[in-house]
Design a protein around this motif. Structure first.
Motif, short mmCIF file in Angstrom:
data_model
loop_
_atom_site.label_atom_id
_atom_site.label_comp_id
_atom_site.label_asym_id
_atom_site.label_seq_id
_atom_site.Cartn_x
_atom_site.Cartn_y
_atom_site.Cartn_z
N HIS A 157 0.77 -1.17 0.13
CA HIS A 157 -0.01 -0.09 0.02
C HIS A 157 1.03 1.16 -0.04
CE1 HIS A 157 -3.37 2.60 1.98
NE2 HIS A 157 -3.64 2.75 0.53
N VAL A 158 1.94 1.49 0.77
CA VAL A 158 2.82 2.52 0.97
C VAL A 158 3.63 2.55 -0.28
CG1 VAL A 158 4.79 1.60 1.94
CG2 VAL A 158 4.12 3.98 2.44
N MET A 159 3.95 1.55 -1.17
CA MET A 159 4.65 1.65 -2.23
C MET A 159 3.74 2.17 -3.57
SD MET A 159 7.90 1.06 -2.09
CE MET A 159 8.13 0.83 -3.92
N GLN A 160 2.30 1.83 -3.16
CA GLN A 160 1.47 2.31 -4.32
C GLN A 160 1.53 4.01 -4.01
OE1 GLN A 160 -2.26 0.30 -3.38
NE2 GLN A 160 -1.71 -1.32 -5.13
N GLN A 161 1.37 4.46 -2.90
CA GLN A 161 1.04 5.83 -2.61
C GLN A 161 2.48 6.47 -3.19
OE1 GLN A 161 -0.49 6.67 1.57
NE2 GLN A 161 -0.68 4.58 1.76
N LEU A 162 3.57 5.89 -2.97
CA LEU A 162 5.01 6.32 -3.42
C LEU A 162 4.85 6.60 -5.11
CD1 LEU A 162 7.92 7.49 -3.13
CD2 LEU A 162 8.58 4.97 -3.03
N GLU A 163 4.45 5.34 -5.56
CA GLU A 163 4.21 5.55 -7.11
C GLU A 163 3.69 6.52 -7.49
OE1 GLU A 163 3.01 1.47 -7.72
OE2 GLU A 163 5.15 0.52 -7.37
N GLN A 164 2.41 6.58 -6.85
CA GLN A 164 1.53 7.62 -7.45
C GLN A 164 2.04 9.29 -6.94
OE1 GLN A 164 -2.01 7.10 -4.68
NE2 GLN A 164 -2.57 5.36 -5.80
N GLN A 165 2.81 9.30 -6.01
CA GLN A 165 3.57 10.79 -5.70
C GLN A 165 4.40 10.83 -6.87
OE1 GLN A 165 2.57 12.93 -3.76
NE2 GLN A 165 1.89 12.08 -1.72
N VAL A 166 5.34 9.80 -7.21
CA VAL A 166 6.37 10.06 -8.09
C VAL A 166 5.94 10.60 -9.47
CG1 VAL A 166 8.19 8.84 -9.36
CG2 VAL A 166 8.10 8.71 -7.02
N ARG A 221 4.83 -0.12 7.03
CA ARG A 221 5.80 -0.94 7.61
C ARG A 221 6.13 -1.83 6.28
NH1 ARG A 221 4.62 -5.90 11.51
NH2 ARG A 221 6.94 -6.56 12.00
N ILE A 222 7.34 -1.59 5.93
CA ILE A 222 7.69 -2.38 4.67
C ILE A 222 8.85 -3.64 4.98
CG2 ILE A 222 7.79 -0.38 3.49
CD1 ILE A 222 10.79 -0.15 3.74
N GLY A 223 9.06 -3.85 6.41
CA GLY A 223 9.87 -5.24 6.72
C GLY A 223 9.82 -5.29 8.09
N GLY A 224 10.50 -6.25 8.62
CA GLY A 224 10.38 -6.39 10.13
C GLY A 224 10.23 -5.19 10.99
N GLU A 225 11.46 -4.41 10.93
CA GLU A 225 11.69 -3.24 11.76
C GLU A 225 12.04 -1.97 10.87
OE1 GLU A 225 15.60 -5.44 11.94
OE2 GLU A 225 13.67 -5.91 11.76
N LEU A 229 8.39 6.64 4.99
CA LEU A 229 7.41 7.77 4.87
C LEU A 229 7.65 8.33 3.70
CD1 LEU A 229 5.71 9.78 6.77
CD2 LEU A 229 7.80 10.72 7.58
N VAL A 230 6.39 8.74 3.20
CA VAL A 230 6.22 9.30 1.82
C VAL A 230 5.94 10.65 1.92
CG1 VAL A 230 5.50 9.40 -0.57
CG2 VAL A 230 5.92 7.25 0.79
N ARG A 274 14.03 13.99 -7.28
CA ARG A 274 14.53 14.76 -8.51
C ARG A 274 13.55 14.53 -9.70
NH1 ARG A 274 20.47 12.14 -8.28
NH2 ARG A 274 21.20 13.30 -6.17
N PRO A 275 13.25 15.69 -10.43
CA PRO A 275 12.14 15.48 -11.72
C PRO A 275 12.65 14.40 -12.49
CG PRO A 275 12.63 17.73 -10.92
CD PRO A 275 13.55 16.95 -10.14
N GLY A 276 11.83 13.73 -13.03
CA GLY A 276 12.43 12.19 -13.70
C GLY A 276 12.85 11.25 -13.25
N GLU A 277 13.04 11.26 -12.11
CA GLU A 277 13.55 10.12 -11.22
C GLU A 277 12.50 9.09 -11.17
OE1 GLU A 277 16.61 9.86 -7.29
OE2 GLU A 277 14.67 11.03 -7.20
N SER A 278 13.01 7.69 -11.26
CA SER A 278 12.14 6.92 -11.00
C SER A 278 11.95 6.24 -9.71
CB SER A 278 12.47 5.54 -11.78
OG SER A 278 13.83 4.87 -11.05
N VAL A 279 10.91 5.46 -9.12
CA VAL A 279 10.66 5.04 -7.69
C VAL A 279 11.83 4.37 -7.54
CG1 VAL A 279 9.24 3.49 -6.60
CG2 VAL A 279 8.21 5.09 -7.95
N ALA A 280 12.64 3.45 -8.19
CA ALA A 280 13.40 2.58 -8.05
C ALA A 280 14.97 3.63 -7.45
CB ALA A 280 13.95 1.51 -8.85
N GLN A 281 15.12 4.52 -8.27
CA GLN A 281 16.27 5.37 -8.03
C GLN A 281 16.13 6.29 -6.73
OE1 GLN A 281 15.64 7.59 -11.78
NE2 GLN A 281 17.56 6.29 -12.97
N LEU A 282 14.89 6.78 -6.61
CA LEU A 282 14.69 7.45 -5.33
C LEU A 282 14.84 6.58 -4.09
CD1 LEU A 282 13.64 9.84 -3.85
CD2 LEU A 282 11.39 9.00 -4.38
#
Length: 305
Positions: A157-166, A221-225, A229-230, A274-282
């Motif tokens: 869910h939080v990755m979906q929000q990050l993708e939308q923001q990017v 929460r993306i893993g154990g600990e 934050l987006v 950064r403008p044009g930056e991908s989710v993976a790069q960020l």
């Protein structure tokens, strides 16, 4: 016929809201209740005072046995899950049960400036044959978006929000900051005090992370600990201010009832998109900054250049 002035239209609109049996409320960018018509005040036993935030209103309703029906035995996790979905879309609608026996259809419209209009209509009298099926569907959707231990957004869910923001960043002149957070020496907490203690620390940090962020921010929460934050529409100073607010809360927290002297710390990697930056790069830049924070001794925030 002469068109009415803006002030006259506003007076008519306010009078209609006041007389309407449909609960209506307005929350500001900090999720503080700024206006509520009598129907909303009656349904949720509240009144606007310029201080009450949505989550405080919901928590007070739970204590008084009014407002929403909560099916979960863990009320704080339910609150966290509800807050994790609130204000993340320009518009959303959903069904809800009220303790007074009514069944309502609630809609939330969020403006670009963060203000939110909440409006409900009574659908108790509608056909209910398929209601149980819809409730199970909604419950499954909530479960698919929420971390079961904490109630905040899960990784997906939080990755979906990050993708939308990017995507929004690459389409308009806005701003975005990403923080990756990792609890320090978490294994030592589990080894010394047991996994129940570790769970208590994770729940505590999740609660403080959500409280410190804004309604439109995505936290999960993306893993154990590990947490994410987006922060949309922030500059560098605002991002640091949010993180400093979190640090102040965590530094005072003592979540272990059997060890009231024991606190905990965490490390942060921050990256401004950064403008044009991908989710993976960020994510990669934030992850490298987090690695730097750990290498420098933990309990600190490092920012990607």
């Amino acid at each position: 016929m002469e068109l009415p002035s803006s002030d006259e239209l506003a007076r008519h609109l306010m009078a209609l809201h006041e007389d309407s049996p449909a609960p209506t409320a307005l929350f500001d960018q900090d999720d503080v209740l700024r206006y509520a018509n009598p129907a909303f005040c009656q349904a949720f036993d509240t009144r606007p005072d310029g201080r009450t935030r949505w989550i405080d209103l919901m928590r007070a309703n739970l204590a008084k046995g009014c407002g929403n029906v909560v099916s979960s035995n863990d009320q704080e996790t339910w609150l966290a899950a509800a807050a994790s979905r609130r204000g993340k879309q320009a518009f959303r609608s959903f069904e809800a049960d009220l303790r007074d026996g009514r069944w309502i259809w609630m809609s939330e419209t969020t403006h670009a400036n963060g203000w939110m209009l909440c409006s409900a209509c009574d659908i108790t009298a509608l056909k209910v044959d398929d209601r149980a099926l819809r409730q199970e569907r909604d419950k499954a959707l909530r479960a698919a978006q929420s971390d079961p231990l904490t109630g905040i957004s899960n990784r997906r869910h939080v990755m979906q929000q990050l993708e939308q923001q990017v995507a929004a960043l690459n389409q308009s002149a806005t701003s975005l900051a990403l923080a990756l957070l990792d609890l320090d020496h978490f294994k030592a907490i589990n080894d010394s005090f047991g996994h129940d203690a570790g769970d208590a620390v994770i729940r505590d940090f999740s609660r403080l992370l959500q409280q410190s962020s804004r309604r439109g921010d995505g936290c999960g929460r993306i893993g154990g600990e590990e947490f994410m934050l987006v922060m949309g529409d922030v500059d560098e100073a605002q991002a640091h201010s949010i993180l400093e607010r979190l640090h102040a809360s965590v530094s005072q927290s003592r979540p272990l009832a059997d060890h009231p002297e024991r606190g905990y710390t965490y490390s942060v990697g921050l990256a401004l998109a950064r403008p044009g930056e991908s989710v993976a790069q960020l994510c990669k830049r934030a992850d490298l900054a987090l690695y730097e924070a750990k290498a420098e001794g933990r309990d600190r925030c490092c920012q990607s250049p």
